[in-house]
Design an enzyme around this catalytic site. Structure first.
Site, mmCIF file in Angstrom:
data_model
loop_
_atom_site.group_PDB
_atom_site.id
_atom_site.type_symbol
_atom_site.label_atom_id
_atom_site.label_comp_id
_atom_site.label_asym_id
_atom_site.label_seq_id
_atom_site.Cartn_x
_atom_site.Cartn_y
_atom_site.Cartn_z
ATOM 1 N N ARG A 1 -19.064 -2.868 12.202
ATOM 2 C CA ARG A 1 -18.198 -4.060 12.239
ATOM 3 C C ARG A 1 -17.290 -3.999 13.466
ATOM 4 O O ARG A 1 -17.015 -5.023 14.094
ATOM 5 C CB ARG A 1 -17.367 -4.136 10.953
ATOM 6 C CG ARG A 1 -16.514 -5.397 10.861
ATOM 7 C CD ARG A 1 -15.913 -5.578 9.487
ATOM 8 N NE ARG A 1 -14.783 -4.685 9.266
ATOM 9 C CZ ARG A 1 -14.136 -4.574 8.094
ATOM 10 N NH1 ARG A 1 -14.530 -5.285 7.059
ATOM 11 N NH2 ARG A 1 -13.116 -3.763 7.958
ATOM 12 N N ARG B 1 -2.648 -3.036 -3.239
ATOM 13 C CA ARG B 1 -3.136 -1.756 -2.735
ATOM 14 C C ARG B 1 -2.264 -0.592 -3.181
ATOM 15 O O ARG B 1 -2.580 0.559 -2.858
ATOM 16 C CB ARG B 1 -3.127 -1.784 -1.196
ATOM 17 C CG ARG B 1 -4.485 -2.048 -0.557
ATOM 18 C CD ARG B 1 -4.244 -2.193 0.935
ATOM 19 N NE ARG B 1 -5.373 -1.829 1.739
ATOM 20 C CZ ARG B 1 -6.223 -2.705 2.283
ATOM 21 N NH1 ARG B 1 -6.108 -3.988 2.072
ATOM 22 N NH2 ARG B 1 -7.199 -2.279 3.052
ATOM 23 N N LYS C 1 -15.470 -6.644 0.802
ATOM 24 C CA LYS C 1 -14.576 -7.553 0.076
ATOM 25 C C LYS C 1 -14.446 -8.909 0.779
ATOM 26 O O LYS C 1 -14.525 -9.945 0.125
ATOM 27 C CB LYS C 1 -13.169 -6.939 -0.069
ATOM 28 C CG LYS C 1 -13.130 -5.635 -0.855
ATOM 29 C CD LYS C 1 -11.700 -5.142 -1.065
ATOM 30 C CE LYS C 1 -10.966 -4.764 0.215
ATOM 31 N NZ LYS C 1 -11.464 -3.535 0.878
ATOM 32 N N ARG D 1 -12.245 -5.472 16.064
ATOM 33 C CA ARG D 1 -11.072 -4.944 15.350
ATOM 34 C C ARG D 1 -10.819 -3.504 15.768
ATOM 35 O O ARG D 1 -11.663 -2.639 15.549
ATOM 36 C CB ARG D 1 -11.320 -4.994 13.835
ATOM 37 C CG ARG D 1 -10.758 -6.215 13.171
ATOM 38 C CD ARG D 1 -11.051 -6.218 11.697
ATOM 39 N NE ARG D 1 -10.364 -5.158 10.963
ATOM 40 C CZ ARG D 1 -10.344 -5.073 9.638
ATOM 41 N NH1 ARG D 1 -10.977 -5.987 8.913
ATOM 42 N NH2 ARG D 1 -9.704 -4.104 9.043
ATOM 43 N N ARG E 1 -7.746 5.475 6.826
ATOM 44 C CA ARG E 1 -7.742 4.343 5.879
ATOM 45 C C ARG E 1 -8.433 4.738 4.580
ATOM 46 O O ARG E 1 -7.995 4.359 3.495
ATOM 47 C CB ARG E 1 -8.423 3.132 6.505
ATOM 48 C CG ARG E 1 -7.499 2.411 7.475
ATOM 49 C CD ARG E 1 -8.259 1.644 8.514
ATOM 50 N NE ARG E 1 -9.063 0.575 7.976
ATOM 51 C CZ ARG E 1 -10.098 0.039 8.617
ATOM 52 N NH1 ARG E 1 -10.440 0.490 9.811
ATOM 53 N NH2 ARG E 1 -10.770 -0.933 8.070
HETATM 54 P P1 ADP Z 1 -10.049 -3.045 5.203
HETATM 55 O O1 ADP Z 1 -10.290 -3.395 3.759
HETATM 56 O O2 ADP Z 1 -11.290 -2.951 6.010
HETATM 57 O O3 ADP Z 1 -9.150 -1.855 5.395
HETATM 58 P P2 ADP Z 1 -8.116 -5.186 5.533
HETATM 59 O O4 ADP Z 1 -8.353 -6.336 6.416
HETATM 60 O O5 ADP Z 1 -8.044 -5.433 4.064
HETATM 61 O O6 ADP Z 1 -9.298 -4.217 5.902
HETATM 62 O O7 ADP Z 1 -6.758 -4.433 5.932
HETATM 63 C C1 ADP Z 1 -6.491 -4.023 7.256
HETATM 64 C C2 ADP Z 1 -5.162 -3.278 7.306
HETATM 65 O O8 ADP Z 1 -4.091 -4.169 6.939
HETATM 66 C C3 ADP Z 1 -5.022 -2.104 6.334
HETATM 67 O O9 ADP Z 1 -5.562 -0.908 6.876
HETATM 68 C C4 ADP Z 1 -3.488 -2.033 6.174
HETATM 69 O O10 ADP Z 1 -2.893 -1.395 7.266
HETATM 70 C C5 ADP Z 1 -3.068 -3.492 6.210
HETATM 71 N N1 ADP Z 1 -3.008 -4.069 4.842
HETATM 72 C C6 ADP Z 1 -3.847 -5.003 4.309
HETATM 73 N N2 ADP Z 1 -3.515 -5.281 3.042
HETATM 74 C C7 ADP Z 1 -2.444 -4.498 2.738
HETATM 75 C C8 ADP Z 1 -1.659 -4.301 1.559
HETATM 76 N N3 ADP Z 1 -1.920 -4.957 0.426
HETATM 77 N N4 ADP Z 1 -0.643 -3.409 1.625
HETATM 78 C C9 ADP Z 1 -0.365 -2.750 2.749
HETATM 79 N N5 ADP Z 1 -1.077 -2.865 3.884
HETATM 80 C C10 ADP Z 1 -2.109 -3.727 3.883
#
Ligand code: ADP
Length: 189
Positions: A128, A89, A14, A134, A146
């Site tokens: 990654r 989400r 994404k 990360r 996750r």
């Molecule tokens: P990925 O898609 O690889 O999980 P992101 O960078 O989108 O990585 O998200 C990293 C973390 O940030 C998620 O595992 C979650 O803990 C938090 N996070 C991101 N977006 C949201 C959201 N919309 N609602 C709740 N937690 C979020």
């Protein structure tokens, strides 16, 4: 306005694709994950709170995430539109986003789902993790959690947008360029 939700499991690509879509259509790219990480780096109150969830592979609570997202959107009143990456989400986030955009006289145009099978996701995330540093990409249990959280709480949003006739699925396997072109056609059609 063109408002796209880029959807898919962790590791679907994404972030990479959202950057390209942002440039191609002159949109604002809002990644909730990036905003949380920025705050974590600066050790803000929001960052410290987010870290306690992100380190476990849990979602940051809706209330906090929704408030943060809205405060980002209003920073760009002149924008052509947004590409939302990592948001919504949960069903509550999706409902709030609809109401919030409606109050700004706009709406989500499309939700584009990147399809990638689980075995490929885990490999990509571990790779990654080596490059990006990360922490949530370096621990197999956190990655598995996750993906589970995605399946339990997030995957259902495909139905939410399907009911609004806004869902388009795109094959997320291929070269970065191939996938970008699939996404452009999904947006243009
Ligand atoms: P990925 O898609 O690889 O999980 P992101 O960078 O989108 O990585 O998200 C990293 C973390 O940030 C998620 O595992 C979650 O803990 C938090 N996070 C991101 N977006 C949201 C959201 N919309 N609602 C709740 N937690 C979020």
């Amino acid at each position: 306005m063109l408002n796209i939700v880029l959807f898919g499991p962790p590791g679907a690509g994404k972030g990479t694709q959202a950057e390209r879509i942002k440039d191609h259509y002159s949109l604002v790219h809002l990644s909730t994950g990036d905003i949380f990480r920025f705050n974590m780096k600066k050790s803000t109150k929001l960052g410290l709170l987010a870290k306690s969830y992100i380190d476990k592979g849990e979602l940051v609570p809706d209330e906090v995430t929704i408030k943060m997202l809205e405060s980002e959107v209003i920073k760009y009143p002149e924008s052509n539109g947004f590409i939302f990456d990592g948001f919504p989400r949960t069903t509550l986030q999706a409902k709030n986003l609809d109401e919030f955009l409606k109050s700004k006289n706009t709406a989500i145009t499309k939700m584009i789902a990147l399809d990638v099978p689980n075995n490929e996701l885990i490999e990509r995330l571990l790779l990654r993790g080596k490059d990006s540093g990360r922490a949530d990409d370096q621990n197999k249990e956190v990655i598995a959690n996750r993906i589970k959280v995605y399946e339990d709480q997030t995957a259902i949003l495909a139905d939410y947008y399907r009911l609004q006739n806004k869902l388009v699925s795109v094959d997320g396997i291929g070269t970065v360029d191939e996938i970008t072109h699939r996404l452009y056609s999904a947006i243009d059609n």
